[in-house]
Design a protein around this motif. Structure first.
Motif, PDB file in Angstrom:
ATOM      1  N   ASP A  16     -28.479  -8.393 -20.196  1.00  0.00           N
ATOM      2  CA  ASP A  16     -28.078  -7.910 -18.873  1.00  0.00           C
ATOM      3  C   ASP A  16     -27.789  -6.409 -18.906  1.00  0.00           C
ATOM      4  O   ASP A  16     -28.168  -5.682 -17.985  1.00  0.00           O
ATOM      5  CB  ASP A  16     -26.839  -8.660 -18.371  1.00  0.00           C
ATOM      6  N   HIS A  17     -27.138  -5.957 -19.951  1.00  0.00           N
ATOM      7  CA  HIS A  17     -26.797  -4.537 -20.068  1.00  0.00           C
ATOM      8  C   HIS A  17     -28.045  -3.657 -20.159  1.00  0.00           C
ATOM      9  O   HIS A  17     -28.087  -2.585 -19.564  1.00  0.00           O
ATOM     10  CB  HIS A  17     -25.904  -4.316 -21.298  1.00  0.00           C
ATOM     11  N   PHE A  18     -29.047  -4.129 -20.896  1.00  0.00           N
ATOM     12  CA  PHE A  18     -30.243  -3.319 -21.154  1.00  0.00           C
ATOM     13  C   PHE A  18     -31.474  -3.796 -20.381  1.00  0.00           C
ATOM     14  O   PHE A  18     -32.596  -3.427 -20.724  1.00  0.00           O
ATOM     15  CB  PHE A  18     -30.576  -3.342 -22.655  1.00  0.00           C
ATOM     16  N   TRP A  19     -31.292  -4.625 -19.360  1.00  0.00           N
ATOM     17  CA  TRP A  19     -32.410  -5.336 -18.729  1.00  0.00           C
ATOM     18  C   TRP A  19     -33.625  -4.459 -18.425  1.00  0.00           C
ATOM     19  O   TRP A  19     -34.749  -4.805 -18.767  1.00  0.00           O
ATOM     20  CB  TRP A  19     -31.960  -6.049 -17.453  1.00  0.00           C
ATOM     21  N   MET A  76     -19.806  -6.244 -28.191  1.00  0.00           N
ATOM     22  CA  MET A  76     -20.073  -7.686 -28.070  1.00  0.00           C
ATOM     23  C   MET A  76     -19.474  -8.452 -29.245  1.00  0.00           C
ATOM     24  O   MET A  76     -18.867  -9.508 -29.070  1.00  0.00           O
ATOM     25  CB  MET A  76     -21.578  -7.958 -27.995  1.00  0.00           C
ATOM     26  N   GLU A 113     -26.463   4.306 -27.795  1.00  0.00           N
ATOM     27  CA  GLU A 113     -25.873   3.286 -26.928  1.00  0.00           C
ATOM     28  C   GLU A 113     -25.928   1.892 -27.545  1.00  0.00           C
ATOM     29  O   GLU A 113     -24.966   1.114 -27.436  1.00  0.00           O
ATOM     30  CB  GLU A 113     -26.585   3.282 -25.576  1.00  0.00           C
ATOM     31  N   ARG A 117     -25.610 -11.408 -22.373  1.00  0.00           N
ATOM     32  CA  ARG A 117     -24.779 -10.247 -22.019  1.00  0.00           C
ATOM     33  C   ARG A 117     -25.441  -8.948 -22.473  1.00  0.00           C
ATOM     34  O   ARG A 117     -25.444  -7.962 -21.755  1.00  0.00           O
ATOM     35  CB  ARG A 117     -23.396 -10.364 -22.667  1.00  0.00           C
ATOM     36  N   ILE A 118     -26.015  -8.947 -23.673  1.00  0.00           N
ATOM     37  CA  ILE A 118     -26.715  -7.760 -24.164  1.00  0.00           C
ATOM     38  C   ILE A 118     -27.948  -7.509 -23.298  1.00  0.00           C
ATOM     39  O   ILE A 118     -28.221  -6.377 -22.900  1.00  0.00           O
ATOM     40  CB  ILE A 118     -27.091  -7.925 -25.654  1.00  0.00           C
ATOM     41  N   VAL A 142     -22.849  -0.967 -27.859  1.00  0.00           N
ATOM     42  CA  VAL A 142     -22.867  -2.245 -27.142  1.00  0.00           C
ATOM     43  C   VAL A 142     -22.758  -3.416 -28.119  1.00  0.00           C
ATOM     44  O   VAL A 142     -22.001  -4.370 -27.885  1.00  0.00           O
ATOM     45  CB  VAL A 142     -24.133  -2.360 -26.261  1.00  0.00           C
TER      46      VAL A 142
END
Length: 181
Positions: A107-110, A68, A60, A104-105, A64
């Motif tokens: 947020d995706h993997f928080w 980005m 993943e 943004r990265i 991502v």
């Protein structure tokens, strides 16, 4: 043909960096070679965005990062001075655009981020670390009057595997999108 570093065992954490343009990399790397303790300087100058992603993200995470880089234009940045690391010195950077990419990265993997990677990020390039406080202050006092502000744009995102203490490059994605922050 080299073996795919992602297929190696045992699994190891991933590190994500922002890629510097060649001229800034050469300048910062020369400072790092001159001031970083030689027995500990295994890496070129870099800007770490995330210190540790789990090995389970091996499929993943590259997707991502590629997305980005494809979405964002090269983030504008500026050298703003020096950063005191206590037992070291870094070049302080400002880039709202790169921080937007990083967010943004994040947020995706928080839910998968370490506490260190969830915290706020002060962009920098470490040029000296694990030295005495006296050595760090001496370098800062010597560099501060001659360090010039300079503007540049980050060129991409890079993924590395942490192979204690070395890093193994996995892949780099160039910024090529149109979004800015």
């Amino acid at each position: 043909m080299e073996p795919d570093p992602l297929s190696r065992t045992p699994p190891a954490p991933f590190i994500v960096t922002a890629e510097l343009p060649d001229d800034v990399l050469a300048w910062a790397d020369a400072l790092r070679r001159a001031h970083y303790p030689p027995g500990r300087n295994w890496l070129k100058a870099h800007v770490t965005l995330f210190h540790s992603f789990a090995p389970s993200l091996r499929e993943e995470l590259p997707r991502v990062l590629s997305a980005m880089a494809g979405e964002f234009a090269p983030p504008q940045a500026e050298v703003t001075g020096l950063m005191d690391l206590g037992e070291g010195t870094a070049i302080a950077l400002r880039s709202d655009s790169l921080l937007a990419v990083r967010q943004r990265i994040a947020d995706h993997f928080w839910d998968m981020l370490t506490r260190q990677d969830q915290g706020g990020k002060k962009l920098h390039i470490t040029i000296q670390n694990k030295v005495s406080r006296r050595e760090a202050l001496a370098l800062q006092q010597g560099l501060a009057p001659v360090l010039q502000r300079r503007k540049f744009a980050f060129v991409g995102l890079a993924l590395h595997i942490y192979r204690n203490p070395h890093w193994e490059a996995v892949q780099t994605w160039k910024f090529r999108g149109k979004l800015g922050a």
